[in-house]
Each structure stands twice: as structure tokens, then as C-alpha cells.
Design a protein around this motif. Structure first.
Motif, PDB file in Angstrom:
ATOM      1  N   ASN A  35      46.114  12.146  82.362  1.00 17.28           N
ATOM      2  CA  ASN A  35      46.677  12.948  81.286  1.00 17.28           C
ATOM      3  C   ASN A  35      48.036  13.483  81.719  1.00 17.28           C
ATOM      4  O   ASN A  35      48.141  14.284  82.628  1.00 17.28           O
ATOM      5  CB  ASN A  35      45.716  14.102  80.967  1.00 17.28           C
ATOM      6  CG  ASN A  35      46.116  14.836  79.721  1.00 17.28           C
ATOM      7  OD1 ASN A  35      47.062  14.437  79.047  1.00 17.28           O
ATOM      8  ND2 ASN A  35      45.419  15.894  79.415  1.00 17.28           N
ATOM      9  N   SER A  36      49.079  13.038  81.075  1.00 22.56           N
ATOM     10  CA  SER A  36      50.418  13.454  81.460  1.00 22.56           C
ATOM     11  C   SER A  36      50.991  14.508  80.515  1.00 22.56           C
ATOM     12  O   SER A  36      52.175  14.791  80.588  1.00 22.56           O
ATOM     13  CB  SER A  36      51.350  12.245  81.511  1.00 22.56           C
ATOM     14  OG  SER A  36      51.458  11.681  80.229  1.00 22.56           O
ATOM     15  N   SER A  37      50.184  15.078  79.620  1.00 24.03           N
ATOM     16  CA  SER A  37      50.697  16.093  78.715  1.00 24.03           C
ATOM     17  C   SER A  37      50.774  17.444  79.425  1.00 24.03           C
ATOM     18  O   SER A  37      50.014  17.737  80.338  1.00 24.03           O
ATOM     19  CB  SER A  37      49.816  16.208  77.480  1.00 24.03           C
ATOM     20  OG  SER A  37      48.521  16.632  77.860  1.00 24.03           O
ATOM     21  N   ILE A  38      51.730  18.265  79.007  1.00 29.87           N
ATOM     22  CA  ILE A  38      51.909  19.589  79.599  1.00 29.87           C
ATOM     23  C   ILE A  38      51.021  20.567  78.833  1.00 29.87           C
ATOM     24  O   ILE A  38      51.058  20.609  77.602  1.00 29.87           O
ATOM     25  CB  ILE A  38      53.380  20.010  79.514  1.00 29.87           C
ATOM     26  CG1 ILE A  38      54.250  19.007  80.240  1.00 29.87           C
ATOM     27  CG2 ILE A  38      53.571  21.410  80.077  1.00 29.87           C
ATOM     28  CD1 ILE A  38      55.731  19.239  80.063  1.00 29.87           C
ATOM     29  N   PRO A  39      50.237  21.376  79.537  1.00 30.86           N
ATOM     30  CA  PRO A  39      49.359  22.334  78.852  1.00 30.86           C
ATOM     31  C   PRO A  39      50.159  23.367  78.066  1.00 30.86           C
ATOM     32  O   PRO A  39      51.272  23.749  78.450  1.00 30.86           O
ATOM     33  CB  PRO A  39      48.588  23.012  79.988  1.00 30.86           C
ATOM     34  CG  PRO A  39      48.782  22.162  81.176  1.00 30.86           C
ATOM     35  CD  PRO A  39      50.044  21.393  80.974  1.00 30.86           C
ATOM     36  N   LEU A  40      49.602  23.837  76.968  1.00 30.05           N
ATOM     37  CA  LEU A  40      50.252  24.816  76.107  1.00 30.05           C
ATOM     38  C   LEU A  40      50.557  26.102  76.863  1.00 30.05           C
ATOM     39  O   LEU A  40      51.576  26.749  76.612  1.00 30.05           O
ATOM     40  CB  LEU A  40      49.365  25.113  74.891  1.00 30.05           C
ATOM     41  CG  LEU A  40      49.942  26.068  73.858  1.00 30.05           C
ATOM     42  CD1 LEU A  40      51.204  25.474  73.248  1.00 30.05           C
ATOM     43  CD2 LEU A  40      48.923  26.346  72.783  1.00 30.05           C
TER      44      LEU A  40
ATOM     45  N   ILE B 254      53.953  25.747  78.413  1.00 30.64           N
ATOM     46  CA  ILE B 254      55.082  25.593  77.495  1.00 30.64           C
ATOM     47  C   ILE B 254      55.359  26.873  76.718  1.00 30.64           C
ATOM     48  O   ILE B 254      56.518  27.201  76.457  1.00 30.64           O
ATOM     49  CB  ILE B 254      54.811  24.433  76.507  1.00 30.64           C
ATOM     50  CG1 ILE B 254      54.789  23.120  77.249  1.00 30.64           C
ATOM     51  CG2 ILE B 254      55.848  24.397  75.404  1.00 30.64           C
ATOM     52  CD1 ILE B 254      54.454  21.946  76.382  1.00 30.64           C
TER      53      ILE B 254
END
Length: 76
Positions: free
Chosen positions: A19-24, A27
Motif C-alpha cells: 500500500n503506497s497511499s499516504i494515511p489521512l 496529510i
């Protein structure tokens, strides 16, 4: 050549798989900070030395005068 490319992706700080998404949670503070900076910029370009003024004199107005016209805000 194969060994050099394998060494490039062997770094633990570069996510290659998964999983390469940045956690909320990471951000959100930066998004709020960016929104705050944008709102301060918008205030100085649109309102300062107009109906409301924080600083005395016309220094801020003259500094943002061309930007004010570029963004469509009337000033005179």
C-alpha cells in the motif's frame, strides 16, 4: 547491471510494493496549514487596505496591487 538495479530497490525507505497511499492522519495537518496560508494570502490580496486594514499606510496595497488586478479584485 542487474546487481546495480537490484541494489537501487533494496532501500528500506523506498516503498516498492504494498500500500503506497499516504494515511489521512499525515496529510491532514499539512492540508490545514496550506489552507491557512492560502487564506492569509487571499486576505492580503483581496481586502488589505480596502474595507479592512491591519497595517497602516498603503504599503501592502501597493505590494499586491498587480496581483489584485490579475485575480479580478477591484481596488480603485
Amino acid at each position: 547491471m542487474m546487481m546495480a538495479s537490484a541494489a537501487l530497490f533494496d532501500d528500506t525507505f523506498i516503498p516498492v510494493r504494498g500500500n503506497s497511499s499516504i494515511p489521512l492522519e499525515e496529510i491532514l495537518p499539512w492540508a490545514v496549514f496550506g489552507l491557512l496560508i492560502a487564506m492569509i494570502f487571499l486576505y492580503f490580496v483581496s481586502t488589505e487596505q480596502g474595507a479592512f486594514a491591519i497595517f497602516k499606510g498603503m504599503y501592502v496595497h501597493e505590494f499586491v496591487h498587480d496581483g489584485r488586478h490579475l485575480l479580478g479584485f477591484p481596488c480603485h
